[in-house]
Design a protein around this motif. Sequence first.
Motif, PDB file in Angstrom:
ATOM      1  N   VAL A   1       0.839  -1.207   0.000  1.00 59.54           N
ATOM      2  CA  VAL A   1       0.000   0.000   0.000  1.00 59.54           C
ATOM      3  C   VAL A   1       0.872   1.254   0.000  1.00 59.54           C
ATOM      4  O   VAL A   1       0.622   2.217  -0.738  1.00 59.54           O
ATOM      5  CB  VAL A   1      -0.962   0.005   1.197  1.00 59.54           C
ATOM      6  N   GLY A   2       1.923   1.250   0.806  1.00 60.71           N
ATOM      7  CA  GLY A   2       2.802   2.409   0.880  1.00 60.71           C
ATOM      8  C   GLY A   2       3.562   2.676  -0.408  1.00 60.71           C
ATOM      9  O   GLY A   2       3.794   3.826  -0.773  1.00 60.71           O
TER      10      GLY A   2
ATOM     11  N   ILE B   1      -0.811   9.223  -1.990  1.00 57.04           N
ATOM     12  CA  ILE B   1      -0.910  10.046  -0.787  1.00 57.04           C
ATOM     13  C   ILE B   1      -0.131   9.350   0.321  1.00 57.04           C
ATOM     14  O   ILE B   1       0.210   8.168   0.205  1.00 57.04           O
ATOM     15  CB  ILE B   1      -2.383  10.233  -0.341  1.00 57.04           C
ATOM     16  N   ASN B   2       0.185  10.089   1.372  1.00 55.96           N
ATOM     17  CA  ASN B   2       0.819   9.437   2.513  1.00 55.96           C
ATOM     18  C   ASN B   2      -0.163   8.430   3.100  1.00 55.96           C
ATOM     19  O   ASN B   2      -1.261   8.817   3.529  1.00 55.96           O
ATOM     20  CB  ASN B   2       1.194  10.467   3.586  1.00 55.96           C
ATOM     21  N   PRO B   3       0.182   7.151   3.078  1.00 56.29           N
ATOM     22  CA  PRO B   3      -0.783   6.144   3.530  1.00 56.29           C
ATOM     23  C   PRO B   3      -1.084   6.270   5.012  1.00 56.29           C
ATOM     24  O   PRO B   3      -0.218   6.620   5.808  1.00 56.29           O
ATOM     25  CB  PRO B   3      -0.079   4.815   3.212  1.00 56.29           C
ATOM     26  N   LEU B   4      -2.336   5.978   5.338  1.00 57.50           N
ATOM     27  CA  LEU B   4      -2.736   5.893   6.738  1.00 57.50           C
ATOM     28  C   LEU B   4      -2.361   4.504   7.235  1.00 57.50           C
ATOM     29  O   LEU B   4      -2.756   3.495   6.639  1.00 57.50           O
ATOM     30  CB  LEU B   4      -4.242   6.111   6.881  1.00 57.50           C
ATOM     31  N   ARG B   5      -1.609   4.463   8.309  1.00 57.61           N
ATOM     32  CA  ARG B   5      -1.190   3.169   8.861  1.00 57.61           C
ATOM     33  C   ARG B   5      -1.622   3.085  10.318  1.00 57.61           C
ATOM     34  O   ARG B   5      -1.544   4.057  11.061  1.00 57.61           O
ATOM     35  CB  ARG B   5       0.328   3.012   8.746  1.00 57.61           C
ATOM     36  N   THR B   6      -2.042   1.916  10.716  1.00 57.62           N
ATOM     37  CA  THR B   6      -2.432   1.692  12.108  1.00 57.62           C
ATOM     38  C   THR B   6      -1.530   0.602  12.671  1.00 57.62           C
ATOM     39  O   THR B   6      -1.985  -0.481  13.006  1.00 57.62           O
ATOM     40  CB  THR B   6      -3.915   1.283  12.215  1.00 57.62           C
ATOM     41  N   GLU B   7      -0.259   0.924  12.753  1.00 53.70           N
ATOM     42  CA  GLU B   7       0.719  -0.052  13.222  1.00 53.70           C
ATOM     43  C   GLU B   7       1.031   0.158  14.700  1.00 53.70           C
ATOM     44  O   GLU B   7       1.057   1.282  15.193  1.00 53.70           O
ATOM     45  CB  GLU B   7       2.005   0.037  12.399  1.00 53.70           C
ATOM     46  N   ALA B   8       1.269  -0.945  15.378  1.00 50.39           N
ATOM     47  CA  ALA B   8       1.665  -0.910  16.776  1.00 50.39           C
ATOM     48  C   ALA B   8       2.966  -1.678  16.931  1.00 50.39           C
ATOM     49  O   ALA B   8       3.244  -2.621  16.185  1.00 50.39           O
ATOM     50  CB  ALA B   8       0.579  -1.529  17.656  1.00 50.39           C
ATOM     51  N   VAL B   9       3.767  -1.240  17.879  1.00 51.42           N
ATOM     52  CA  VAL B   9       5.033  -1.916  18.134  1.00 51.42           C
ATOM     53  C   VAL B   9       4.752  -3.294  18.713  1.00 51.42           C
ATOM     54  O   VAL B   9       3.920  -3.455  19.613  1.00 51.42           O
ATOM     55  CB  VAL B   9       5.897  -1.087  19.107  1.00 51.42           C
ATOM     56  N   MET B  10       5.437  -4.282  18.172  1.00 53.93           N
ATOM     57  CA  MET B  10       5.264  -5.641  18.678  1.00 53.93           C
ATOM     58  C   MET B  10       5.974  -5.781  20.016  1.00 53.93           C
ATOM     59  O   MET B  10       7.088  -5.312  20.205  1.00 53.93           O
ATOM     60  CB  MET B  10       5.814  -6.649  17.671  1.00 53.93           C
ATOM     61  N   THR B  11       5.304  -6.417  20.948  1.00 55.48           N
ATOM     62  CA  THR B  11       5.838  -6.569  22.299  1.00 55.48           C
ATOM     63  C   THR B  11       5.981  -8.044  22.640  1.00 55.48           C
ATOM     64  O   THR B  11       5.650  -8.933  21.859  1.00 55.48           O
ATOM     65  CB  THR B  11       4.904  -5.899  23.324  1.00 55.48           C
ATOM     66  N   ALA B  12       6.428  -8.292  23.855  1.00 52.53           N
ATOM     67  CA  ALA B  12       6.606  -9.672  24.316  1.00 52.53           C
ATOM     68  C   ALA B  12       5.285 -10.419  24.369  1.00 52.53           C
ATOM     69  O   ALA B  12       5.257 -11.653  24.374  1.00 52.53           O
ATOM     70  CB  ALA B  12       7.269  -9.669  25.697  1.00 52.53           C
ATOM     71  N   ALA B  13       4.172  -9.672  24.386  1.00 56.29           N
ATOM     72  CA  ALA B  13       2.863 -10.323  24.458  1.00 56.29           C
ATOM     73  C   ALA B  13       2.565 -11.158  23.225  1.00 56.29           C
ATOM     74  O   ALA B  13       1.765 -12.104  23.268  1.00 56.29           O
ATOM     75  CB  ALA B  13       1.761  -9.276  24.636  1.00 56.29           C
ATOM     76  N   SER B  14       3.223 -10.826  22.086  1.00 58.43           N
ATOM     77  CA  SER B  14       2.978 -11.578  20.865  1.00 58.43           C
ATOM     78  C   SER B  14       3.915 -12.772  20.709  1.00 58.43           C
ATOM     79  O   SER B  14       3.789 -13.548  19.766  1.00 58.43           O
ATOM     80  CB  SER B  14       3.138 -10.661  19.641  1.00 58.43           C
ATOM     81  N   ALA B  15       4.844 -12.930  21.634  1.00 56.52           N
ATOM     82  CA  ALA B  15       5.779 -14.047  21.570  1.00 56.52           C
ATOM     83  C   ALA B  15       5.022 -15.369  21.631  1.00 56.52           C
ATOM     84  O   ALA B  15       4.145 -15.566  22.477  1.00 56.52           O
ATOM     85  CB  ALA B  15       6.779 -13.963  22.720  1.00 56.52           C
ATOM     86  N   GLY B  16       5.353 -16.263  20.715  1.00 55.57           N
ATOM     87  CA  GLY B  16       4.695 -17.550  20.653  1.00 55.57           C
ATOM     88  C   GLY B  16       3.379 -17.526  19.915  1.00 55.57           C
ATOM     89  O   GLY B  16       2.764 -18.568  19.711  1.00 55.57           O
TER      90      GLY B  16
ATOM     91  N   MET C   1      -5.971  -1.319   9.950  1.00 57.72           N
ATOM     92  CA  MET C   1      -5.913  -1.358   8.494  1.00 57.72           C
ATOM     93  C   MET C   1      -4.841  -0.400   8.003  1.00 57.72           C
ATOM     94  O   MET C   1      -4.359   0.467   8.738  1.00 57.72           O
ATOM     95  CB  MET C   1      -7.259  -0.950   7.874  1.00 57.72           C
ATOM     96  N   ASP C   2      -4.460  -0.568   6.748  1.00 53.85           N
ATOM     97  CA  ASP C   2      -3.672   0.412   6.010  1.00 53.85           C
ATOM     98  C   ASP C   2      -4.615   1.035   4.984  1.00 53.85           C
ATOM     99  O   ASP C   2      -5.504   0.363   4.451  1.00 53.85           O
ATOM    100  CB  ASP C   2      -2.492  -0.251   5.291  1.00 53.85           C
ATOM    101  N   PHE C   3      -4.399   2.308   4.672  1.00 57.30           N
ATOM    102  CA  PHE C   3      -5.253   2.972   3.690  1.00 57.30           C
ATOM    103  C   PHE C   3      -4.404   3.814   2.757  1.00 57.30           C
ATOM    104  O   PHE C   3      -3.519   4.553   3.189  1.00 57.30           O
ATOM    105  CB  PHE C   3      -6.286   3.874   4.383  1.00 57.30           C
ATOM    106  N   GLY C   4      -4.672   3.678   1.453  1.00 56.84           N
ATOM    107  CA  GLY C   4      -3.971   4.476   0.464  1.00 56.84           C
ATOM    108  C   GLY C   4      -4.868   4.751  -0.730  1.00 56.84           C
ATOM    109  O   GLY C   4      -6.004   4.258  -0.809  1.00 56.84           O
ATOM    110  N   ARG C   5      -4.354   5.540  -1.662  1.00 57.10           N
ATOM    111  CA  ARG C   5      -5.126   5.892  -2.859  1.00 57.10           C
ATOM    112  C   ARG C   5      -4.197   5.964  -4.053  1.00 57.10           C
ATOM    113  O   ARG C   5      -3.072   6.421  -3.951  1.00 57.10           O
ATOM    114  CB  ARG C   5      -5.812   7.253  -2.679  1.00 57.10           C
ATOM    115  N   ILE C   6      -4.689   5.515  -5.208  1.00 55.64           N
ATOM    116  CA  ILE C   6      -3.935   5.627  -6.449  1.00 55.64           C
ATOM    117  C   ILE C   6      -4.893   5.934  -7.591  1.00 55.64           C
ATOM    118  O   ILE C   6      -5.991   5.368  -7.654  1.00 55.64           O
ATOM    119  CB  ILE C   6      -3.134   4.337  -6.755  1.00 55.64           C
ATOM    120  N   THR C   7      -4.483   6.837  -8.471  1.00 49.12           N
ATOM    121  CA  THR C   7      -5.246   7.154  -9.671  1.00 49.12           C
ATOM    122  C   THR C   7      -4.674   6.340 -10.815  1.00 49.12           C
ATOM    123  O   THR C   7      -3.519   6.546 -11.214  1.00 49.12           O
ATOM    124  CB  THR C   7      -5.164   8.654  -9.998  1.00 49.12           C
TER     125      THR C   7
END
Length: 201
Positions: free
Chosen positions: A41-42, A47-62, A79-85
Motif C-alpha cells: 500500500v505504501g 498520498i501518505n498512507p494511513l497506517r495503524t501499526e503498533a510496536v510488537m511486544t513480548a505479548a505476541s511471543a509464541g 488497516m492500512d489505507f492508500g489511494r492511487i489514480t
Amino acid sequence: MDFGSSRPQPQQAYGAPQMRSTTSAKIVVAGGFGVGKTTFVGAVSEINPLRTEAVMTAASAGIDDLSHVKDKTTTTVAMDFGRITLDDDLILYLFGTPGQDRFWFMWDDLVRGAIGAVVLVDTRRLADCFPAVDYFENSGLPFVIALNGFDGHQPYRPEEVREALQIGPEAPIIVTDARHRAEAKSALITLVEHALLARLK
C-alpha cells in the motif's frame, strides 16, 4: 424576426470538451502476517498512507511467527489505507487488512463494498494465505494471487502455487515485489481487469 433561436450556444460553437466523470473503487489488500501488505500500500499510494501499526511486544511471543520476518518490529492492528489514480477517471482506494487471525473479525467491514482483492503470498509460508483465499472464495469476491518475492527470490512458479492452493484457472496468479511501485500498480491493474471480466459473466 427572431434570430436567437438559431444562435449556437458557446459550448456548441467552440467545441468545448465534455467533463469526464470520475469513478472510484475499493480494493482490499490481504494476506498472512508479515507478507508485505503495508509495504504494498505504501509503495503504490499517491498520498501518505494511513497506517495503524503498533510496536510488537513480548505479548505476541509464541503467537506471531517471526521466523521469516525477523526484522519486523511493528504490526497492523486495524488497516492500512492508500489511494492511487490509475487513469484520469479511475481512482482506487486501497484497504490493507491486518494479518493475524485475532484481527479477522474486522475483515467483513473492511471488505464491504470492495470490487476485488489482492492476496499477497510469501511462498516460504504458503499456508499463511489459506484463510484469505478461503474467505474470498466463499464470499465470491474476485481476487488475484500476488507472489511477493522477498529479496527478489521466487522459489516456485505460479502454476506450482496454483496446484498447491488448488485454485481454479479463473483466478490470476502473478509475480510481484511489494516494494516497487510499478509492480504493485501492475498487480492492481490485473485485479481491476479480472473484476470487470467477472462482472460481465
